[in-house]
Write a protein that holds these residues in place. Structure first.
Motif, mmCIF file in Angstrom:
data_model
loop_
_atom_site.group_PDB
_atom_site.id
_atom_site.type_symbol
_atom_site.label_atom_id
_atom_site.label_comp_id
_atom_site.label_asym_id
_atom_site.label_seq_id
_atom_site.Cartn_x
_atom_site.Cartn_y
_atom_site.Cartn_z
ATOM 1 N N ASP A 63 0.850 -1.194 0.000
ATOM 2 C CA ASP A 63 0.000 0.000 0.000
ATOM 3 C C ASP A 63 0.885 1.242 0.000
ATOM 4 N N PHE A 64 0.657 2.114 -0.998
ATOM 5 C CA PHE A 64 1.427 3.360 -1.111
ATOM 6 C C PHE A 64 0.599 4.529 -0.597
ATOM 7 N N GLU A 65 1.226 5.363 0.219
ATOM 8 C CA GLU A 65 0.603 6.620 0.657
ATOM 9 C C GLU A 65 1.556 7.756 0.272
ATOM 10 N N PRO A 66 1.583 8.116 -1.021
ATOM 11 C CA PRO A 66 2.571 9.106 -1.469
ATOM 12 C C PRO A 66 2.168 10.554 -1.249
ATOM 13 N N HIS A 67 0.881 10.820 -0.992
ATOM 14 C CA HIS A 67 0.410 12.206 -0.930
ATOM 15 C C HIS A 67 0.002 12.598 0.489
ATOM 16 N N ARG A 68 0.870 12.345 1.426
ATOM 17 C CA ARG A 68 0.605 12.767 2.799
ATOM 18 C C ARG A 68 1.002 14.235 2.943
ATOM 19 N N LYS A 69 0.734 14.812 4.124
ATOM 20 C CA LYS A 69 1.096 16.213 4.348
ATOM 21 C C LYS A 69 2.599 16.409 4.175
ATOM 22 N N LYS A 70 3.359 15.392 4.592
ATOM 23 C CA LYS A 70 4.802 15.468 4.418
ATOM 24 C C LYS A 70 5.348 14.057 4.257
ATOM 25 N N GLY A 71 6.075 13.847 3.193
ATOM 26 C CA GLY A 71 6.717 12.564 2.997
ATOM 27 C C GLY A 71 5.803 11.498 2.426
ATOM 28 N N SER A 72 6.220 10.256 2.569
ATOM 29 C CA SER A 72 5.456 9.133 2.047
ATOM 30 C C SER A 72 5.545 7.972 3.025
ATOM 31 N N LYS A 73 4.621 7.045 2.853
ATOM 32 C CA LYS A 73 4.582 5.858 3.701
ATOM 33 C C LYS A 73 4.194 4.673 2.841
ATOM 34 N N ILE A 74 4.969 3.613 2.921
ATOM 35 C CA ILE A 74 4.704 2.387 2.161
ATOM 36 C C ILE A 74 4.541 1.253 3.156
ATOM 37 N N THR A 75 3.431 0.516 3.043
ATOM 38 C CA THR A 75 3.122 -0.556 3.985
ATOM 39 C C THR A 75 3.050 -1.889 3.248
ATOM 40 N N LEU A 76 3.810 -2.845 3.728
ATOM 41 C CA LEU A 76 3.777 -4.214 3.210
ATOM 42 C C LEU A 76 3.056 -5.082 4.228
ATOM 43 N N THR A 77 1.962 -5.728 3.794
ATOM 44 C CA THR A 77 1.181 -6.585 4.683
ATOM 45 C C THR A 77 1.212 -8.009 4.153
ATOM 46 N N ILE A 78 1.624 -8.944 5.024
ATOM 47 C CA ILE A 78 1.758 -10.353 4.620
ATOM 48 C C ILE A 78 0.967 -11.208 5.599
ATOM 49 N N PRO A 79 -0.005 -11.984 5.110
ATOM 50 C CA PRO A 79 -0.716 -12.911 6.009
ATOM 51 C C PRO A 79 0.261 -13.928 6.603
ATOM 52 N N HIS A 80 0.064 -14.276 7.875
ATOM 53 C CA HIS A 80 0.978 -15.216 8.522
ATOM 54 C C HIS A 80 0.988 -16.571 7.819
ATOM 55 N N GLU A 81 -0.172 -16.967 7.265
ATOM 56 C CA GLU A 81 -0.222 -18.280 6.605
ATOM 57 C C GLU A 81 0.620 -18.315 5.332
ATOM 58 N N ALA A 82 0.942 -17.127 4.788
ATOM 59 C CA ALA A 82 1.764 -17.077 3.571
ATOM 60 C C ALA A 82 3.254 -17.110 3.886
ATOM 61 N N LEU A 83 3.617 -17.127 5.168
ATOM 62 C CA LEU A 83 5.019 -17.008 5.555
ATOM 63 C C LEU A 83 5.690 -18.351 5.805
ATOM 64 N N VAL A 84 4.906 -19.422 5.883
ATOM 65 C CA VAL A 84 5.484 -20.724 6.243
ATOM 66 C C VAL A 84 5.643 -21.590 5.014
#
Length: 266
Positions: free
Chosen positions: A245-266
């Protein structure tokens, strides 16, 4: 009465009507079955194409990692070994010449080169990841980026990250590494924060206070062949069955979030 022409005509019409109805039902059932079969075949083809694309992506990324491993080994063992031998030779020479101070600068330059080679080797193949896991490897790379860029790169963690599949752990590490690298190179930030949260899912956030960016512009840059960073990130995200998830248009800067389900990690 039963054998009258009118009765026979009515019987023929009734039988014909029933036959037409049965034929219509049969045609409808055939069309429904045929369409269902076609949809199933189309879905099967799409799944085969997706499986093929996924295998191709896995093969491409694995090839990259194998090449990184090979280059890291060559740097550490071959080039690093030769530079260390030269360093020993310089130290020996310094004890034999009248003015040992004259080679102090070359010795310092050689020490800096050896340190750079070791740094590049660690960046190519992070031994900390294999020995101590994702959290410690990310903490180390944040410290390393901060030391080389003179930019505060703050690491934060919450929750216990479970044991991960080694290949998936490496993919996650590469995504984080590329996101930090992009923030340092392009965001004009004065600080970067990397956070790992382990709750129902594994969530990783890379946040900066820079100028932000246009995600479509970045994709166009990648498609034009000028950069592969975002392309490799999104490929790894797909292989992890994760969400970016990209949040490029914040008041200042940007934030990128990577979300991974736990079941996809094993």
């Amino acid at each position: 009465m039963d054998g009258s022409p009118g009765y026979q005509v009515a019987l023929i019409i009734a039988v014909g009507t029933v036959a037409m109805l049965l034929l219509s039902v049969a045609i409808i059932m055939f069309m429904v079955f045929y369409q269902k079969k076609m949809i199933q075949e189309q879905m099967k083809r799409q799944q085969l194409e997706l499986d093929y694309q996924q295998k191709m992506m896995e093969a491409a990324l694995e090839s990259q990692e194998n090449e990184r491993r090979r280059v890291a080994g060559d740097l550490h063992d071959s080039i690093g070994g030769m530079l260390s031998t030269i360093r020993v030779g310089l130290s020996t020479l310094a004890r034999q010449i009248p003015d040992p101070e004259s080679i102090e600068q070359p010795k310092q330059m050689l020490d800096d080169t050896i340190a750079s080679v070791r740094q590049i080797s660690r960046d190519l193949m992070p031994s900390t990841l294999e020995k101590f896991g994702l959290v410690q490897a990310v903490r180390e790379i944040c410290d390393r980026f901060q030391a080389t860029s003179l930019l505060p790169v703050v690491f934060h963690e919450e929750g216990d990250v479970p044991a991960l599949d080694p290949k998936k752990e490496l993919m996650i590490f590469r995504i984080i590494q590329e996101l930090i690298n992009n923030a340092i190179k392009h965001s004009q930030a004065t600080s970067i924060q990397v956070s790992i949260y382990s709750t129902q899912n594994l969530r990783i956030e890379v946040e900066d206070d820079g100028v932000g960016f246009e995600i479509e512009v970045q994709r166009n840059v990648t498609h034009s062949g000028k950069g592969l960073g975002l392309f490799n990130i999104e490929n790894r995200v797909r292989l992890l069955n994760a969400h970016l998830d990209f949040e490029p248009h914040r008041k200042k800067g940007s934030k990128i979030t990577l979300t991974i389900p736990h079941e996809a990690l094993v």
